[in-house]
Design a protein around this motif. Structure first.
Motif, PDB file in Angstrom:
ATOM      1  N   GLN A 114     -14.967   4.861 -21.272  1.00 53.76           N
ATOM      2  CA  GLN A 114     -15.162   5.953 -20.324  1.00 53.76           C
ATOM      3  C   GLN A 114     -13.811   6.514 -19.915  1.00 53.76           C
ATOM      4  OE1 GLN A 114     -17.630   4.360 -17.218  1.00 53.76           O
ATOM      5  NE2 GLN A 114     -19.233   3.777 -18.637  1.00 53.76           N
ATOM      6  N   ALA A 115     -13.134   5.842 -19.026  1.00 53.37           N
ATOM      7  CA  ALA A 115     -11.841   6.334 -18.548  1.00 53.37           C
ATOM      8  C   ALA A 115     -10.694   5.821 -19.409  1.00 53.37           C
ATOM      9  CB  ALA A 115     -11.634   5.914 -17.099  1.00 53.37           C
ATOM     10  N   VAL A 116     -10.824   4.605 -19.915  1.00 52.73           N
ATOM     11  CA  VAL A 116      -9.754   3.976 -20.697  1.00 52.73           C
ATOM     12  C   VAL A 116     -10.361   3.255 -21.893  1.00 52.73           C
ATOM     13  CG1 VAL A 116      -8.201   3.671 -18.730  1.00 52.73           C
ATOM     14  CG2 VAL A 116      -9.815   1.888 -19.300  1.00 52.73           C
ATOM     15  N   GLU A 117      -9.527   2.895 -22.827  1.00 56.56           N
ATOM     16  CA  GLU A 117      -9.976   2.160 -24.012  1.00 56.56           C
ATOM     17  C   GLU A 117      -9.997   0.658 -23.721  1.00 56.56           C
ATOM     18  OE1 GLU A 117     -10.989   3.592 -26.798  1.00 56.56           O
ATOM     19  OE2 GLU A 117     -10.533   5.595 -26.064  1.00 56.56           O
ATOM     20  N   TYR A 118     -10.965  -0.047 -24.258  1.00 56.39           N
ATOM     21  CA  TYR A 118     -11.067  -1.480 -24.012  1.00 56.39           C
ATOM     22  C   TYR A 118      -9.929  -2.267 -24.645  1.00 56.39           C
ATOM     23  CZ  TYR A 118     -12.744  -2.216 -28.763  1.00 56.39           C
ATOM     24  OH  TYR A 118     -12.837  -2.266 -30.127  1.00 56.39           O
ATOM     25  N   GLU A 119      -9.305  -1.726 -25.711  1.00 54.88           N
ATOM     26  CA  GLU A 119      -8.221  -2.452 -26.369  1.00 54.88           C
ATOM     27  C   GLU A 119      -7.090  -2.762 -25.400  1.00 54.88           C
ATOM     28  OE1 GLU A 119      -9.523   0.359 -27.607  1.00 54.88           O
ATOM     29  OE2 GLU A 119      -9.993   0.083 -29.730  1.00 54.88           O
ATOM     30  N   ASP A 120      -6.836  -1.850 -24.477  1.00 55.76           N
ATOM     31  CA  ASP A 120      -5.763  -2.074 -23.507  1.00 55.76           C
ATOM     32  C   ASP A 120      -6.056  -3.258 -22.602  1.00 55.76           C
ATOM     33  OD1 ASP A 120      -3.864   0.241 -23.975  1.00 55.76           O
ATOM     34  OD2 ASP A 120      -5.774   1.274 -23.787  1.00 55.76           O
ATOM     35  N   ALA A 121      -7.334  -3.512 -22.323  1.00 54.32           N
ATOM     36  CA  ALA A 121      -7.705  -4.644 -21.484  1.00 54.32           C
ATOM     37  C   ALA A 121      -7.336  -5.965 -22.147  1.00 54.32           C
ATOM     38  CB  ALA A 121      -9.194  -4.613 -21.172  1.00 54.32           C
ATOM     39  N   TYR A 122      -7.228  -5.969 -23.467  1.00 54.89           N
ATOM     40  CA  TYR A 122      -6.885  -7.176 -24.216  1.00 54.89           C
ATOM     41  C   TYR A 122      -5.467  -7.130 -24.773  1.00 54.89           C
ATOM     42  CZ  TYR A 122     -11.835  -8.109 -23.882  1.00 54.89           C
ATOM     43  OH  TYR A 122     -13.098  -8.345 -23.393  1.00 54.89           O
ATOM     44  N   SER A 123      -4.642  -6.277 -24.241  1.00 58.78           N
ATOM     45  CA  SER A 123      -3.243  -6.171 -24.636  1.00 58.78           C
ATOM     46  C   SER A 123      -2.392  -6.810 -23.549  1.00 58.78           C
ATOM     47  CB  SER A 123      -2.864  -4.692 -24.800  1.00 58.78           C
ATOM     48  OG  SER A 123      -1.485  -4.556 -25.023  1.00 58.78           O
ATOM     49  N   ILE A 124      -1.522  -7.745 -23.918  1.00 57.24           N
ATOM     50  CA  ILE A 124      -0.817  -8.507 -22.884  1.00 57.24           C
ATOM     51  C   ILE A 124       0.308  -7.744 -22.206  1.00 57.24           C
ATOM     52  CG2 ILE A 124      -1.439 -10.724 -23.888  1.00 57.24           C
ATOM     53  CD1 ILE A 124       1.429 -10.992 -24.868  1.00 57.24           C
ATOM     54  N   ASP A 125       0.859  -6.730 -22.892  1.00 55.82           N
ATOM     55  CA  ASP A 125       2.010  -6.043 -22.303  1.00 55.82           C
ATOM     56  C   ASP A 125       2.250  -4.717 -23.006  1.00 55.82           C
ATOM     57  OD1 ASP A 125       4.547  -6.368 -20.555  1.00 55.82           O
ATOM     58  OD2 ASP A 125       5.340  -5.822 -22.514  1.00 55.82           O
ATOM     59  N   ALA A 126       2.777  -3.757 -22.299  1.00 53.98           N
ATOM     60  CA  ALA A 126       3.053  -2.433 -22.874  1.00 53.98           C
ATOM     61  C   ALA A 126       4.117  -2.484 -23.965  1.00 53.98           C
ATOM     62  CB  ALA A 126       3.492  -1.467 -21.778  1.00 53.98           C
ATOM     63  N   CYS A 127       5.058  -3.400 -23.869  1.00 54.86           N
ATOM     64  CA  CYS A 127       6.171  -3.468 -24.825  1.00 54.86           C
ATOM     65  C   CYS A 127       5.974  -4.523 -25.909  1.00 54.86           C
ATOM     66  CB  CYS A 127       7.479  -3.736 -24.092  1.00 54.86           C
ATOM     67  SG  CYS A 127       7.878  -2.507 -22.846  1.00 54.86           S
ATOM     68  N   PHE A 128       4.924  -5.325 -25.804  1.00 56.42           N
ATOM     69  CA  PHE A 128       4.729  -6.424 -26.744  1.00 56.42           C
ATOM     70  C   PHE A 128       4.583  -5.943 -28.183  1.00 56.42           C
ATOM     71  CE2 PHE A 128       1.877  -9.636 -28.778  1.00 56.42           C
ATOM     72  CZ  PHE A 128       2.821 -10.638 -28.872  1.00 56.42           C
ATOM     73  N   GLY A 129       3.843  -4.872 -28.400  1.00 53.62           N
ATOM     74  CA  GLY A 129       3.665  -4.345 -29.755  1.00 53.62           C
ATOM     75  C   GLY A 129       4.970  -3.895 -30.375  1.00 53.62           C
ATOM     76  N   ASP A 130       5.794  -3.221 -29.591  1.00 57.01           N
ATOM     77  CA  ASP A 130       7.099  -2.778 -30.091  1.00 57.01           C
ATOM     78  C   ASP A 130       7.983  -3.978 -30.438  1.00 57.01           C
ATOM     79  OD1 ASP A 130       7.216   0.306 -29.623  1.00 57.01           O
ATOM     80  OD2 ASP A 130       6.356  -0.511 -27.795  1.00 57.01           O
ATOM     81  N   LYS A 131       7.995  -4.980 -29.567  1.00 52.45           N
ATOM     82  CA  LYS A 131       8.824  -6.164 -29.803  1.00 52.45           C
ATOM     83  C   LYS A 131       8.348  -6.933 -31.035  1.00 52.45           C
ATOM     84  CE  LYS A 131      12.088  -9.039 -28.703  1.00 52.45           C
ATOM     85  NZ  LYS A 131      13.498  -8.669 -28.781  1.00 52.45           N
ATOM     86  N   ALA A 132       7.045  -7.120 -31.172  1.00 51.04           N
ATOM     87  CA  ALA A 132       6.507  -7.834 -32.335  1.00 51.04           C
ATOM     88  C   ALA A 132       6.820  -7.086 -33.627  1.00 51.04           C
ATOM     89  CB  ALA A 132       4.999  -8.033 -32.182  1.00 51.04           C
ATOM     90  N   LEU A 133       6.658  -5.777 -33.615  1.00 53.78           N
ATOM     91  CA  LEU A 133       6.941  -4.981 -34.815  1.00 53.78           C
ATOM     92  C   LEU A 133       8.425  -5.014 -35.157  1.00 53.78           C
ATOM     93  CD1 LEU A 133       6.089  -3.111 -37.081  1.00 53.78           C
ATOM     94  CD2 LEU A 133       6.245  -1.194 -35.471  1.00 53.78           C
ATOM     95  N   GLU A 134       9.287  -4.820 -34.178  1.00 52.15           N
ATOM     96  CA  GLU A 134      10.730  -4.853 -34.437  1.00 52.15           C
ATOM     97  C   GLU A 134      11.178  -6.211 -34.974  1.00 52.15           C
ATOM     98  OE1 GLU A 134      12.832  -3.650 -30.930  1.00 52.15           O
ATOM     99  OE2 GLU A 134      11.902  -1.674 -30.941  1.00 52.15           O
ATOM    100  N   THR A 135      10.604  -7.271 -34.447  1.00 50.66           N
ATOM    101  CA  THR A 135      10.957  -8.620 -34.913  1.00 50.66           C
ATOM    102  C   THR A 135      10.496  -8.820 -36.351  1.00 50.66           C
ATOM    103  OG1 THR A 135      10.774  -9.416 -32.640  1.00 50.66           O
ATOM    104  CG2 THR A 135      10.773 -11.080 -34.384  1.00 50.66           C
ATOM    105  N   THR A 136       9.310  -8.342 -36.679  1.00 49.29           N
ATOM    106  CA  THR A 136       8.802  -8.460 -38.048  1.00 49.29           C
ATOM    107  C   THR A 136       9.652  -7.644 -39.019  1.00 49.29           C
ATOM    108  OG1 THR A 136       6.558  -8.771 -37.189  1.00 49.29           O
ATOM    109  CG2 THR A 136       6.765  -8.198 -39.510  1.00 49.29           C
ATOM    110  N   VAL A 137       9.998  -6.435 -38.646  1.00 48.10           N
ATOM    111  CA  VAL A 137      10.853  -5.586 -39.507  1.00 48.10           C
ATOM    112  C   VAL A 137      12.203  -6.256 -39.731  1.00 48.10           C
ATOM    113  CG1 VAL A 137      12.097  -3.395 -39.619  1.00 48.10           C
ATOM    114  CG2 VAL A 137       9.688  -3.416 -38.983  1.00 48.10           C
ATOM    115  N   ALA A 138      12.751  -6.871 -38.711  1.00 44.56           N
ATOM    116  CA  ALA A 138      14.026  -7.587 -38.854  1.00 44.56           C
ATOM    117  C   ALA A 138      13.887  -8.748 -39.832  1.00 44.56           C
ATOM    118  CB  ALA A 138      14.513  -8.085 -37.495  1.00 44.56           C
ATOM    119  N   LEU A 139      12.742  -9.427 -39.832  1.00 45.55           N
ATOM    120  CA  LEU A 139      12.514 -10.516 -40.787  1.00 45.55           C
ATOM    121  C   LEU A 139      12.495 -10.012 -42.233  1.00 45.55           C
ATOM    122  CD1 LEU A 139       9.745 -12.674 -39.052  1.00 45.55           C
ATOM    123  CD2 LEU A 139      12.122 -13.311 -39.474  1.00 45.55           C
TER     124      LEU A 139
END
Length: 143
Positions: A114-139
């Motif tokens: 309705q107002a927001v997407e449910y995926e955000d409710a199961y996301s631990i942090d706004a920056c976590f996706g960026d950090k995980a992706l950057e760490t994987t790219v560095a690997l």
């Protein structure tokens, strides 16, 4: 920084301990305006990458969105397979530009689609996706 998950995880309702050590995450491509977040608690997790012949396989600690896997494929010098929920199950891994801050503050649980997407409710942090992706790219550069 997800208040709903924090409220459930702190007393031990998840299969992992929440550390009472504070956490700070700084990530993002724009170094002049990075994604920065902080929380009074932290959770440890990891990402992985392995080269198997002419293929790179990466593992992310939650369900990845298409931009995550596309970036892995673009940054790899050989064929790449990005796997989500391989190393852990920390909800959705959403990059900062895709996230809805209100959705991480319980509204994604009570008003999905309705107002927001449910995926955000199961996301631990706004920056976590960026950090995980950057760490994987560095690997990828170490393989």
């Amino acid at each position: 920084t997800n208040s709903g998950l924090l409220a459930l995880g702190t007393p031990g309702f998840f299969d992992r301990p929440f550390s009472q050590l504070p956490a700070t995450v700084t990530a993002g491509k724009n170094r002049n305006k990075p994604c920065v977040s902080a929380s009074p608690v932290s959770v440890k997790t990891k990402v992985t990458a392995a080269k198997i012949g002419d293929l790179v396989v990466t593992g992310a600690p939650g369900e990845i969105f298409a931009n995550y896997s596309n970036t892995i494929k673009e940054r790899s010098s050989i064929a790449a397979l990005a796997i989500g929920a391989a190393d852990d199950g920390l909800g959705y891994i959403i990059q900062a530009f895709e996230t809805d801050h209100a959705g991480r503050q319980v509204t994604g649980f009570v008003a999905p689609m309705q107002a927001v997407e449910y995926e955000d409710a199961y996301s631990i942090d706004a920056c976590f996706g960026d950090k995980a992706l950057e760490t994987t790219v560095a690997l990828l550069g170490t393989l």
